[in-house]
Write an enzyme that holds these catalytic residues in place. Sequence first.
Site, PDB file in Angstrom:
ATOM      1  N   MET A  31      21.869  17.437  -7.606  1.00 40.48           N
ATOM      2  CA  MET A  31      22.019  18.460  -8.647  1.00 40.48           C
ATOM      3  C   MET A  31      21.391  19.783  -8.194  1.00 40.48           C
ATOM      4  O   MET A  31      21.132  20.668  -9.018  1.00 40.48           O
ATOM      5  CB  MET A  31      21.383  17.985  -9.947  1.00 40.48           C
ATOM      6  CG  MET A  31      22.092  16.750 -10.494  1.00 40.48           C
ATOM      7  SD  MET A  31      21.936  16.581 -12.268  1.00 40.48           S
ATOM      8  CE  MET A  31      20.177  16.486 -12.446  1.00 40.48           C
ATOM      9  N   GLY A  32      21.106  19.888  -6.896  1.00 38.53           N
ATOM     10  CA  GLY A  32      20.574  21.139  -6.375  1.00 38.53           C
ATOM     11  C   GLY A  32      19.076  21.260  -6.587  1.00 38.53           C
ATOM     12  O   GLY A  32      18.400  20.264  -6.836  1.00 38.53           O
ATOM     13  N   GLY A  37      12.799  15.783  -0.440  1.00 35.69           N
ATOM     14  CA  GLY A  37      13.390  14.486  -0.789  1.00 35.69           C
ATOM     15  C   GLY A  37      14.878  14.505  -0.484  1.00 35.69           C
ATOM     16  O   GLY A  37      15.410  13.600   0.171  1.00 35.69           O
ATOM     17  N   HIS A  38      15.558  15.565  -0.949  1.00 37.56           N
ATOM     18  CA  HIS A  38      16.984  15.721  -0.648  1.00 37.56           C
ATOM     19  C   HIS A  38      17.186  15.863   0.868  1.00 37.56           C
ATOM     20  O   HIS A  38      18.136  15.318   1.431  1.00 37.56           O
ATOM     21  CB  HIS A  38      17.552  16.960  -1.336  1.00 37.56           C
ATOM     22  CG  HIS A  38      17.434  16.947  -2.840  1.00 37.56           C
ATOM     23  ND1 HIS A  38      16.575  17.769  -3.510  1.00 37.56           N
ATOM     24  CD2 HIS A  38      18.082  16.214  -3.775  1.00 37.56           C
ATOM     25  CE1 HIS A  38      16.695  17.545  -4.815  1.00 37.56           C
ATOM     26  NE2 HIS A  38      17.596  16.615  -5.002  1.00 37.56           N
ATOM     27  N   LYS A 151      13.836   6.999  -5.194  1.00 37.43           N
ATOM     28  CA  LYS A 151      13.155   7.669  -6.312  1.00 37.43           C
ATOM     29  C   LYS A 151      13.839   7.334  -7.637  1.00 37.43           C
ATOM     30  O   LYS A 151      13.197   7.112  -8.652  1.00 37.43           O
ATOM     31  CB  LYS A 151      13.191   9.173  -6.054  1.00 37.43           C
ATOM     32  CG  LYS A 151      12.953  10.059  -7.255  1.00 37.43           C
ATOM     33  CD  LYS A 151      11.509  10.379  -7.387  1.00 37.43           C
ATOM     34  CE  LYS A 151      11.145  11.094  -8.659  1.00 37.43           C
ATOM     35  NZ  LYS A 151      12.146  11.930  -9.250  1.00 37.43           N
ATOM     36  N   ASP A 152      15.193   7.299  -7.613  1.00 35.68           N
ATOM     37  CA  ASP A 152      15.961   6.941  -8.806  1.00 35.68           C
ATOM     38  C   ASP A 152      16.429   5.483  -8.640  1.00 35.68           C
ATOM     39  O   ASP A 152      17.609   5.211  -8.421  1.00 35.68           O
ATOM     40  CB  ASP A 152      17.144   7.887  -8.972  1.00 35.68           C
ATOM     41  CG  ASP A 152      16.685   9.317  -9.219  1.00 35.68           C
ATOM     42  OD1 ASP A 152      16.662   9.728 -10.375  1.00 35.68           O
ATOM     43  OD2 ASP A 152      16.316  10.008  -8.246  1.00 35.68           O
ATOM     44  N   GLN A 155      19.221   4.189 -10.826  1.00 29.65           N
ATOM     45  CA  GLN A 155      20.498   4.813 -10.453  1.00 29.65           C
ATOM     46  C   GLN A 155      21.122   4.098  -9.253  1.00 29.65           C
ATOM     47  O   GLN A 155      22.336   3.857  -9.221  1.00 29.65           O
ATOM     48  CB  GLN A 155      20.252   6.291 -10.130  1.00 29.65           C
ATOM     49  CG  GLN A 155      21.439   6.996  -9.509  1.00 29.65           C
ATOM     50  CD  GLN A 155      21.207   8.491  -9.419  1.00 29.65           C
ATOM     51  OE1 GLN A 155      21.344   9.192 -10.400  1.00 29.65           O
ATOM     52  NE2 GLN A 155      20.842   8.976  -8.246  1.00 29.65           N
ATOM     53  N   SER A 188      12.939  17.905  -8.478  1.00 29.71           N
ATOM     54  CA  SER A 188      13.317  19.270  -8.870  1.00 29.71           C
ATOM     55  C   SER A 188      12.619  19.664 -10.163  1.00 29.71           C
ATOM     56  O   SER A 188      12.448  20.840 -10.449  1.00 29.71           O
ATOM     57  CB  SER A 188      14.834  19.354  -9.068  1.00 29.71           C
ATOM     58  OG  SER A 188      15.495  18.923  -7.902  1.00 29.71           O
TER      59      SER A 188
HETATM   60  P1  AMP Z   1      18.922  14.887  -7.950  1.00 25.20           P
HETATM   61  O1  AMP Z   1      19.241  16.215  -7.366  1.00 25.20           O
HETATM   62  O2  AMP Z   1      17.615  14.823  -8.670  1.00 25.20           O
HETATM   63  O3  AMP Z   1      20.071  14.312  -8.751  1.00 25.20           O
HETATM   64  O4  AMP Z   1      18.733  13.897  -6.729  1.00 25.20           O
HETATM   65  C1  AMP Z   1      19.736  13.757  -5.756  1.00 25.20           C
HETATM   66  C2  AMP Z   1      19.378  12.606  -4.854  1.00 25.20           C
HETATM   67  O5  AMP Z   1      18.137  12.870  -4.212  1.00 25.20           O
HETATM   68  C3  AMP Z   1      19.208  11.288  -5.624  1.00 25.20           C
HETATM   69  O6  AMP Z   1      19.796  10.234  -4.882  1.00 25.20           O
HETATM   70  C4  AMP Z   1      17.721  11.148  -5.683  1.00 25.20           C
HETATM   71  O7  AMP Z   1      17.273   9.802  -5.783  1.00 25.20           O
HETATM   72  C5  AMP Z   1      17.277  11.768  -4.385  1.00 25.20           C
HETATM   73  N1  AMP Z   1      15.885  12.182  -4.470  1.00 25.20           N
HETATM   74  C6  AMP Z   1      15.326  12.991  -5.411  1.00 25.20           C
HETATM   75  N2  AMP Z   1      14.009  13.095  -5.209  1.00 25.20           N
HETATM   76  C7  AMP Z   1      13.720  12.324  -4.133  1.00 25.20           C
HETATM   77  C8  AMP Z   1      12.512  11.999  -3.444  1.00 25.20           C
HETATM   78  N3  AMP Z   1      11.336  12.480  -3.817  1.00 25.20           N
HETATM   79  N4  AMP Z   1      12.603  11.187  -2.371  1.00 25.20           N
HETATM   80  C9  AMP Z   1      13.798  10.677  -1.982  1.00 25.20           C
HETATM   81  N5  AMP Z   1      14.963  10.937  -2.589  1.00 25.20           N
HETATM   82  C10 AMP Z   1      14.928  11.753  -3.650  1.00 25.20           C
END
Ligand code: AMP
Length: 282
Positions: A31-32, A37-38, A151-152, A155, A188
């Site tokens: 989601m940007g 992590g991303h 992290k998710d 999901q 984020s």
């Molecule tokens: P999001 O942008 O929050 O939807 O996350 C996009 C992807 O990045 C999802 O698969 C998350 O699980 C992963 N993600 C977010 N934060 C982390 C993190 N701290 N470590 C590893 N993966 C992450």
Amino acid sequence: MTKCITTIEELHEELKQAYLEHKTIGLVPTMGALHQGHASLIKASTKENDVTVVSVFVNPTQFGPNEDFDKYPRTLEADVKLASDNQATIVFAPKVDTLYPSKDPSYLEVFGNVTKVLCAKSRPIHFRGVCTVVSKLFNIVRPTRAYFGQKDAQQVLVIKRMVKDFFIPVEIRVMPIIREQDGLALSSRNRYLTNEQRAQALVLSQSLKHVAARFAQGERNVKVLRQEACEMIEKASMAKIDYVEILALDNLDPIETIENKALVALAVYFGNTRLIDNTILE
Ligand code: AMP
């Protein structure tokens, strides 16, 4: 140089050669407001595939009416830079109308325990929105592999169920949680935290560490472990627990004693900011 693309036509044009030559395509759905992590997912994808597509899309259907869809950080320029620094081929940042062409959208819904517990209790439409958008992205990009963060954790289980139940030809790759040096899982949403909330939010990873240590010492009673985690978190005056749960890892079934792998998952509010974190006991 990473290309930023907003339409499906342009994306297919850009991927045409890759499809023709049967190149491997990695998809990193996000989601940007990209962070390290991303970046770890993008790095894994560029290592394992010929082409990497990073999607940046704040998906309206996974947010409830009182959630942070409107104020969710949108930082496309910086996102393209981070994707580029990590050798992504394409950033796909479609408009809402592009991914939701119909006025009354269709949804893809996964049933079963994995979509009923943990985050689903306080976010009842969340996983329906996630599955809907991720299935659209799978159909649009047609990736060989797709990258998600542990992290998710819930999901990941929901997406794996969707891929299995709908025979979607993609390999799901799951990458470890990336944390700040002090233990806070990157998110984020961390940027919403005040300094004091940020300091107190350390209690999340600390409580997970505590449970892991008690498990390593031999404690197997879920009620005891859960209670100790809650007590630690409640010491942080600004923390409001949404849930702290210890469940069977593969199906999120309730357990009383840890015999196989278990997931310790928590969601805690600091003000209006809801943070999640988890660890696996095995
Ligand atoms: P999001 O942008 O929050 O939807 O996350 C996009 C992807 O990045 C999802 O698969 C998350 O699980 C992963 N993600 C977010 N934060 C982390 C993190 N701290 N470590 C590893 N993966 C992450």
